[in-house]
Write a protein that holds these residues in place. Structure first.
Motif, PDB file in Angstrom:
ATOM      1  N   PRO A 142       0.830  -1.212   0.000  1.00  0.00           N
ATOM      2  CA  PRO A 142       0.000   0.000   0.000  1.00  0.00           C
ATOM      3  C   PRO A 142       0.862   1.259   0.000  1.00  0.00           C
ATOM      4  N   THR A 143       0.360   2.290  -0.646  1.00  0.00           N
ATOM      5  CA  THR A 143       1.067   3.571  -0.675  1.00  0.00           C
ATOM      6  C   THR A 143       0.950   4.237   0.702  1.00  0.00           C
ATOM      7  N   PRO A 144       1.814   5.182   1.004  1.00  0.00           N
ATOM      8  CA  PRO A 144       1.694   5.903   2.281  1.00  0.00           C
ATOM      9  C   PRO A 144       0.324   6.576   2.439  1.00  0.00           C
ATOM     10  N   GLU A 145      -0.237   7.071   1.339  1.00  0.00           N
ATOM     11  CA  GLU A 145      -1.557   7.699   1.398  1.00  0.00           C
ATOM     12  C   GLU A 145      -2.631   6.664   1.765  1.00  0.00           C
ATOM     13  N   GLN A 146      -2.518   5.463   1.188  1.00  0.00           N
ATOM     14  CA  GLN A 146      -3.480   4.402   1.510  1.00  0.00           C
ATOM     15  C   GLN A 146      -3.364   3.975   2.966  1.00  0.00           C
ATOM     16  N   VAL A 147      -2.141   3.912   3.461  1.00  0.00           N
ATOM     17  CA  VAL A 147      -1.932   3.556   4.868  1.00  0.00           C
ATOM     18  C   VAL A 147      -2.500   4.644   5.774  1.00  0.00           C
ATOM     19  N   SER A 148      -2.246   5.891   5.459  1.00  0.00           N
ATOM     20  CA  SER A 148      -2.768   7.004   6.273  1.00  0.00           C
ATOM     21  C   SER A 148      -4.289   7.004   6.307  1.00  0.00           C
ATOM     22  N   ALA A 149      -4.894   6.799   5.150  1.00  0.00           N
ATOM     23  CA  ALA A 149      -6.361   6.769   5.084  1.00  0.00           C
ATOM     24  C   ALA A 149      -6.919   5.579   5.863  1.00  0.00           C
ATOM     25  N   ALA A 150      -6.268   4.426   5.751  1.00  0.00           N
ATOM     26  CA  ALA A 150      -6.715   3.238   6.476  1.00  0.00           C
ATOM     27  C   ALA A 150      -6.536   3.426   7.983  1.00  0.00           C
ATOM     28  N   ASN A 151      -5.498   4.164   8.372  1.00  0.00           N
ATOM     29  CA  ASN A 151      -5.269   4.412   9.802  1.00  0.00           C
ATOM     30  C   ASN A 151      -6.448   5.120  10.453  1.00  0.00           C
ATOM     31  N   ILE A 152      -7.081   6.010   9.731  1.00  0.00           N
ATOM     32  CA  ILE A 152      -8.242   6.720  10.292  1.00  0.00           C
ATOM     33  C   ILE A 152      -9.314   5.705  10.688  1.00  0.00           C
ATOM     34  N   HIS A 153      -9.619   4.776   9.802  1.00  0.00           N
ATOM     35  CA  HIS A 153     -10.604   3.734  10.090  1.00  0.00           C
ATOM     36  C   HIS A 153     -10.170   2.914  11.309  1.00  0.00           C
ATOM     37  N   ALA A 154      -8.889   2.550  11.344  1.00  0.00           N
ATOM     38  CA  ALA A 154      -8.369   1.739  12.449  1.00  0.00           C
ATOM     39  C   ALA A 154      -8.462   2.494  13.775  1.00  0.00           C
ATOM     40  N   TYR A 155      -8.076   3.759  13.785  1.00  0.00           N
ATOM     41  CA  TYR A 155      -8.095   4.533  15.032  1.00  0.00           C
ATOM     42  C   TYR A 155      -9.517   4.763  15.527  1.00  0.00           C
ATOM     43  N   VAL A 156     -10.447   4.983  14.603  1.00  0.00           N
ATOM     44  CA  VAL A 156     -11.846   5.137  15.003  1.00  0.00           C
ATOM     45  C   VAL A 156     -12.361   3.823  15.605  1.00  0.00           C
ATOM     46  N   GLY A 157     -11.991   2.711  14.992  1.00  0.00           N
ATOM     47  CA  GLY A 157     -12.396   1.411  15.524  1.00  0.00           C
ATOM     48  C   GLY A 157     -11.818   1.142  16.904  1.00  0.00           C
ATOM     49  N   ILE A 158     -10.576   1.520  17.125  1.00  0.00           N
ATOM     50  CA  ILE A 158      -9.957   1.355  18.439  1.00  0.00           C
ATOM     51  C   ILE A 158     -10.642   2.266  19.461  1.00  0.00           C
ATOM     52  N   ALA A 159     -11.015   3.470  19.044  1.00  0.00           N
ATOM     53  CA  ALA A 159     -11.755   4.371  19.935  1.00  0.00           C
ATOM     54  C   ALA A 159     -13.089   3.740  20.341  1.00  0.00           C
ATOM     55  N   VAL A 160     -13.770   3.099  19.388  1.00  0.00           N
ATOM     56  CA  VAL A 160     -15.029   2.416  19.699  1.00  0.00           C
ATOM     57  C   VAL A 160     -14.783   1.336  20.748  1.00  0.00           C
ATOM     58  N   LEU A 161     -13.721   0.574  20.589  1.00  0.00           N
ATOM     59  CA  LEU A 161     -13.389  -0.481  21.544  1.00  0.00           C
ATOM     60  C   LEU A 161     -13.159   0.097  22.944  1.00  0.00           C
ATOM     61  N   VAL A 162     -12.379   1.152  23.046  1.00  0.00           N
ATOM     62  CA  VAL A 162     -12.090   1.776  24.344  1.00  0.00           C
ATOM     63  C   VAL A 162     -13.372   2.330  24.969  1.00  0.00           C
ATOM     64  N   LEU A 163     -14.169   3.020  24.170  1.00  0.00           N
ATOM     65  CA  LEU A 163     -15.427   3.575  24.684  1.00  0.00           C
ATOM     66  C   LEU A 163     -16.398   2.467  25.091  1.00  0.00           C
ATOM     67  N   ALA A 164     -16.360   1.337  24.404  1.00  0.00           N
ATOM     68  CA  ALA A 164     -17.226   0.206  24.758  1.00  0.00           C
ATOM     69  C   ALA A 164     -16.873  -0.334  26.137  1.00  0.00           C
ATOM     70  N   VAL A 165     -15.586  -0.358  26.470  1.00  0.00           N
ATOM     71  CA  VAL A 165     -15.171  -0.802  27.802  1.00  0.00           C
ATOM     72  C   VAL A 165     -15.746   0.141  28.858  1.00  0.00           C
ATOM     73  N   VAL A 166     -15.609   1.443  28.625  1.00  0.00           N
ATOM     74  CA  VAL A 166     -16.132   2.437  29.564  1.00  0.00           C
ATOM     75  C   VAL A 166     -17.650   2.302  29.671  1.00  0.00           C
ATOM     76  N   ARG A 167     -18.295   2.160  28.535  1.00  0.00           N
ATOM     77  CA  ARG A 167     -19.748   2.066  28.508  1.00  0.00           C
ATOM     78  C   ARG A 167     -20.252   0.823  29.242  1.00  0.00           C
ATOM     79  N   LEU A 168     -19.585  -0.295  29.053  1.00  0.00           N
ATOM     80  CA  LEU A 168     -19.982  -1.519  29.731  1.00  0.00           C
ATOM     81  C   LEU A 168     -19.789  -1.378  31.243  1.00  0.00           C
ATOM     82  N   CYS A 169     -18.704  -0.745  31.660  1.00  0.00           N
ATOM     83  CA  CYS A 169     -18.491  -0.498  33.094  1.00  0.00           C
ATOM     84  C   CYS A 169     -19.603   0.378  33.665  1.00  0.00           C
TER      85      CYS A 169
END
Length: 162
Positions: free
Chosen positions: A43-70
């Motif tokens: 993948p090009t650096p641009e493709q990696v950067s764009a994919a990172n946004i999706h990954a970071y948002v997904g990780i944020a969902v995971l972290v918030l889900a832990v807080v929400r479940l607590c």
């Protein structure tokens, strides 16, 4: 007994809803990255950067889900309205716990796919899990609208204004 969701529960609900919808609607960059990566190309650096946004948002969902479940365990949730038929109460409980399961399983499958190159995780994440998430969202919104307009319960109010 809890009569409404707490302010932190409501805020987390809506933040997670926006983040999840963002990742569901704007998944093209990650899909492009996956096609390139799993196709054996770099993948090009641009493709990696764009994919990172999706990954970071997904990780944020995971972290918030832990807080929400607590918060759910420590603060509780309001009871189901009496107007709701018993069978649909069971369906609603299954739907809500299916959401929670996806809040955890989907990000972990995405992590497995993106960070560890697991093709099976990528398929599950972008295929059946994504479809199930969309189905749950549609059912969730339909259920809230039925509660509000047909049964005239306060279910929608409990997750908006309290």
């Amino acid at each position: 007994m809890v009569s409404s969701f707490s302010m932190p529960q409501r805020i987390l609900h809506w933040i997670m809803a926006l983040l999840i919808l963002f990742n569901l609607i704007f998944s093209d960059a990650m899909e492009t990255y996956g096609r390139v990566f799993f196709g054996g190309q770099t993948p090009t650096p641009e493709q990696v950067s764009a994919a990172n946004i999706h990954a970071y948002v997904g990780i944020a969902v995971l972290v918030l889900a832990v807080v929400r479940l607590c918060l759910r365990f420590f603060q509780g949730v309001p009871p189901e309205p009496e107007q709701e038929p018993p069978f649909l109460r069971v369906v609603a409980k299954i739907g809500h716990w299916a959401f929670y399961a996806l809040f955890f399983v989907m990000p972990f499958a995405g992590i497995g796919a993106y960070y560890f190159g697991n093709k099976t995780a990528a398929f599950a994440h972008a295929g059946p899990m994504k479809l199930l998430m969309w189905a749950l969202i549609v059912a969730h919104i339909a259920g809230a609208l039925v509660h509000h307009f047909y049964w005239k319960t306060d279910v929608l109010k409990r997750m908006t204004s309290g």
